[in-house]
Design a protein around this motif. Structure first.
Motif, PDB file in Angstrom:
ATOM      1  N   THR A   5       0.853  -1.186   0.000  1.00 44.31           N
ATOM      2  CA  THR A   5       0.000   0.000   0.000  1.00 44.31           C
ATOM      3  C   THR A   5       0.890   1.238   0.000  1.00 44.31           C
ATOM      4  OG1 THR A   5      -1.746  -1.120   1.214  1.00 44.31           O
ATOM      5  CG2 THR A   5      -1.770   1.277   1.229  1.00 44.31           C
ATOM      6  N   VAL A   6       0.712   2.066  -0.993  1.00 42.52           N
ATOM      7  CA  VAL A   6       1.474   3.313  -1.093  1.00 42.52           C
ATOM      8  C   VAL A   6       0.497   4.462  -0.963  1.00 42.52           C
ATOM      9  CG1 VAL A   6       2.983   4.716  -2.524  1.00 42.52           C
ATOM     10  CG2 VAL A   6       3.175   2.221  -2.588  1.00 42.52           C
ATOM     11  N   ASN A   7       0.708   5.304   0.010  1.00 44.51           N
ATOM     12  CA  ASN A   7      -0.182   6.429   0.247  1.00 44.51           C
ATOM     13  C   ASN A   7       0.059   7.512  -0.799  1.00 44.51           C
ATOM     14  OD1 ASN A   7      -1.845   8.349   1.277  1.00 44.51           O
ATOM     15  ND2 ASN A   7      -0.917   8.426   3.300  1.00 44.51           N
ATOM     16  N   VAL A  16      -3.998  18.796   2.664  1.00 51.95           N
ATOM     17  CA  VAL A  16      -3.808  17.462   2.100  1.00 51.95           C
ATOM     18  C   VAL A  16      -3.729  17.593   0.584  1.00 51.95           C
ATOM     19  CG1 VAL A  16      -4.789  15.159   1.829  1.00 51.95           C
ATOM     20  CG2 VAL A  16      -5.045  16.378   3.998  1.00 51.95           C
ATOM     21  N   ILE A  17      -2.656  17.055  -0.018  1.00 52.59           N
ATOM     22  CA  ILE A  17      -2.442  17.132  -1.461  1.00 52.59           C
ATOM     23  C   ILE A  17      -1.921  15.783  -1.965  1.00 52.59           C
ATOM     24  CG2 ILE A  17      -1.925  19.617  -1.352  1.00 52.59           C
ATOM     25  CD1 ILE A  17       1.046  18.866  -1.727  1.00 52.59           C
ATOM     26  N   PRO A  18      -1.930  15.550  -3.271  1.00 48.25           N
ATOM     27  CA  PRO A  18      -1.319  14.328  -3.792  1.00 48.25           C
ATOM     28  C   PRO A  18       0.201  14.382  -3.663  1.00 48.25           C
ATOM     29  CG  PRO A  18      -2.826  15.317  -5.389  1.00 48.25           C
ATOM     30  CD  PRO A  18      -2.584  16.332  -4.320  1.00 48.25           C
ATOM     31  N   VAL A  19       0.828  13.205  -3.591  1.00 50.44           N
ATOM     32  CA  VAL A  19       2.288  13.166  -3.586  1.00 50.44           C
ATOM     33  C   VAL A  19       2.809  13.629  -4.943  1.00 50.44           C
ATOM     34  CG1 VAL A  19       2.396  11.297  -1.893  1.00 50.44           C
ATOM     35  CG2 VAL A  19       2.392  10.762  -4.345  1.00 50.44           C
ATOM     36  N   ARG A  20       4.050  14.059  -4.954  1.00 52.14           N
ATOM     37  CA  ARG A  20       4.667  14.539  -6.194  1.00 52.14           C
ATOM     38  C   ARG A  20       4.693  13.429  -7.232  1.00 52.14           C
ATOM     39  NH1 ARG A  20      10.100  14.604  -7.951  1.00 52.14           N
ATOM     40  NH2 ARG A  20      10.779  13.765  -5.943  1.00 52.14           N
ATOM     41  N   GLY A  21       4.390  13.777  -8.477  1.00 52.24           N
ATOM     42  CA  GLY A  21       4.422  12.803  -9.555  1.00 52.24           C
ATOM     43  C   GLY A  21       3.477  13.171 -10.680  1.00 52.24           C
ATOM     44  N   VAL A  22       3.406  12.285 -11.668  1.00 52.18           N
ATOM     45  CA  VAL A  22       2.562  12.486 -12.839  1.00 52.18           C
ATOM     46  C   VAL A  22       1.329  11.595 -12.720  1.00 52.18           C
ATOM     47  CG1 VAL A  22       2.402  12.303 -15.351  1.00 52.18           C
ATOM     48  CG2 VAL A  22       4.526  13.085 -14.289  1.00 52.18           C
ATOM     49  N   TYR A  23       0.158  12.171 -12.970  1.00 55.61           N
ATOM     50  CA  TYR A  23      -1.102  11.450 -12.907  1.00 55.61           C
ATOM     51  C   TYR A  23      -1.806  11.554 -14.259  1.00 55.61           C
ATOM     52  CZ  TYR A  23      -0.297  11.610  -7.873  1.00 55.61           C
ATOM     53  OH  TYR A  23       0.248  11.467  -6.623  1.00 55.61           O
ATOM     54  N   GLU A  24      -2.123  10.401 -14.842  1.00 54.13           N
ATOM     55  CA  GLU A  24      -2.803  10.361 -16.138  1.00 54.13           C
ATOM     56  C   GLU A  24      -4.317  10.415 -15.915  1.00 54.13           C
ATOM     57  OE1 GLU A  24      -1.428  10.353 -19.089  1.00 54.13           O
ATOM     58  OE2 GLU A  24       0.682   9.930 -18.615  1.00 54.13           O
ATOM     59  N   MET A 144      -7.696  -2.467  -8.272  1.00 53.48           N
ATOM     60  CA  MET A 144      -6.721  -2.968  -9.239  1.00 53.48           C
ATOM     61  C   MET A 144      -5.291  -2.740  -8.777  1.00 53.48           C
ATOM     62  SD  MET A 144      -9.701  -2.137 -10.640  1.00 53.48           S
ATOM     63  CE  MET A 144      -9.573  -0.435 -11.174  1.00 53.48           C
ATOM     64  N   GLY A 145      -5.136  -1.999  -7.676  1.00 52.34           N
ATOM     65  CA  GLY A 145      -3.808  -1.770  -7.128  1.00 52.34           C
ATOM     66  C   GLY A 145      -3.137  -0.493  -7.585  1.00 52.34           C
ATOM     67  N   ASP A 146      -3.811   0.299  -8.460  1.00 48.10           N
ATOM     68  CA  ASP A 146      -3.193   1.554  -8.885  1.00 48.10           C
ATOM     69  C   ASP A 146      -3.597   2.682  -7.944  1.00 48.10           C
ATOM     70  OD1 ASP A 146      -5.825   2.090  -9.694  1.00 48.10           O
ATOM     71  OD2 ASP A 146      -5.412   1.566 -11.776  1.00 48.10           O
ATOM     72  N   GLU A 147      -2.846   3.758  -8.019  1.00 52.33           N
ATOM     73  CA  GLU A 147      -3.066   4.917  -7.155  1.00 52.33           C
ATOM     74  C   GLU A 147      -3.869   5.971  -7.906  1.00 52.33           C
ATOM     75  OE1 GLU A 147       0.976   5.858  -5.307  1.00 52.33           O
ATOM     76  OE2 GLU A 147       1.408   4.531  -6.976  1.00 52.33           O
ATOM     77  N   ARG A 148      -4.907   6.503  -7.270  1.00 48.88           N
ATOM     78  CA  ARG A 148      -5.791   7.452  -7.942  1.00 48.88           C
ATOM     79  C   ARG A 148      -6.046   8.683  -7.073  1.00 48.88           C
ATOM     80  NH1 ARG A 148      -9.283   5.015 -12.196  1.00 48.88           N
ATOM     81  NH2 ARG A 148      -8.346   2.989 -12.679  1.00 48.88           N
ATOM     82  N   VAL A 149      -6.248   9.801  -7.749  1.00 45.55           N
ATOM     83  CA  VAL A 149      -6.611  11.040  -7.074  1.00 45.55           C
ATOM     84  C   VAL A 149      -7.807  11.639  -7.792  1.00 45.55           C
ATOM     85  CG1 VAL A 149      -4.326  11.560  -6.155  1.00 45.55           C
ATOM     86  CG2 VAL A 149      -4.944  12.349  -8.456  1.00 45.55           C
ATOM     87  N   GLY A 150      -8.579  12.468  -7.079  1.00 47.03           N
ATOM     88  CA  GLY A 150      -9.760  13.077  -7.665  1.00 47.03           C
ATOM     89  C   GLY A 150      -9.821  14.576  -7.424  1.00 47.03           C
TER      90      GLY A 150
END
Length: 198
Positions: A5-7, A16-24, A144-150
């Motif tokens: 599990t990766v937060n 509260v914000i998403p972690v740094r990275g690219v989100y498709e 499915m195990g992927d990380e998602r943000v909304g």
């Protein structure tokens, strides 16, 4: 499915914000809708189903960036004749301008989990700056195990600023189609990279 599990969330300046990275952007779970006035008395809602893009979250949130591309031919208002008219040269002119694009130019915090996102919107070959009020709605791990943000966002624009000027004057006064259009977004995005996750 991995048990790992990766937060995808962190706290930055008490937000509260998403972690740094690219989100498709996940087009299947993203809604791009618009609302306009008809006959000056009722609201007509439409949506675009062909949506793609990237949200890049920077370690410094105000340096984050968003790019979106929308296939205009995917427009739907629930009426085939109206959709055909919207795709014609009177409005979006899909034949010559098949995409709508947005590229952010600035991000700044407002209150709580709300942000101001400024960027360039291109419709029918015309580029104009717009300002979206964006709420970060959270994130997590899907089955499915992927990380998602909304995110959800909204703004009002004058369609005539983008060359969508077709209209008919009503005998009773006013216009057939309102000039102001409300844009409402509900975006879900999948982490493409895992940067700065600890």
């Amino acid at each position: 499915m991995s048990n790992q599990t990766v937060n995808v969330l962190l706290t930055h300046d008490e937000r509260v914000i998403p972690v740094r990275g690219v989100y498709e952007i996940d087009g299947a779970h993203t809604s791009v809708e618009f609302v306009g006035r008809h006959l000056m008395i009722t609201k007509v809602r439409g949506r675009f189903s062909d949506v793609r893009g990237q949200i890049t979250i920077d370690e410094e949130p105000t340096k984050s960036h968003v790019e979106v591309e929308i296939g205009v031919a995917s427009v739907s208002t629930g009426n085939d004749d109206r959709d055909a008219h919207l795709k014609s040269g009177d409005f979006f002119d899909v034949e010559h301008h098949p995409t709508i694009t947005f590229a952010s130019t600035g991000v700044k915090p407002l209150r709580d989990n709300t942000w101001e996102l400024v960027g360039d919107l291109t419709v029918r070959g015309t580029i104009r700056p717009i300002t979206l009020q964006v709420d970060f709605d959270g994130g997590g791990i899907s089955p499915m195990g992927d990380e998602r943000v909304g995110f959800s966002a909204a703004t009002d624009i004058n369609r005539e600023d983008f060359g969508l000027a077709w209209n008919v004057a009503l005998e009773t006064g006013g216009l057939l189609v309102g000039k102001t259009v409300r844009i409402e977004l509900a975006v879900q995005a999948i982490a493409a990279t895992k940067a700065a996750v600890s």
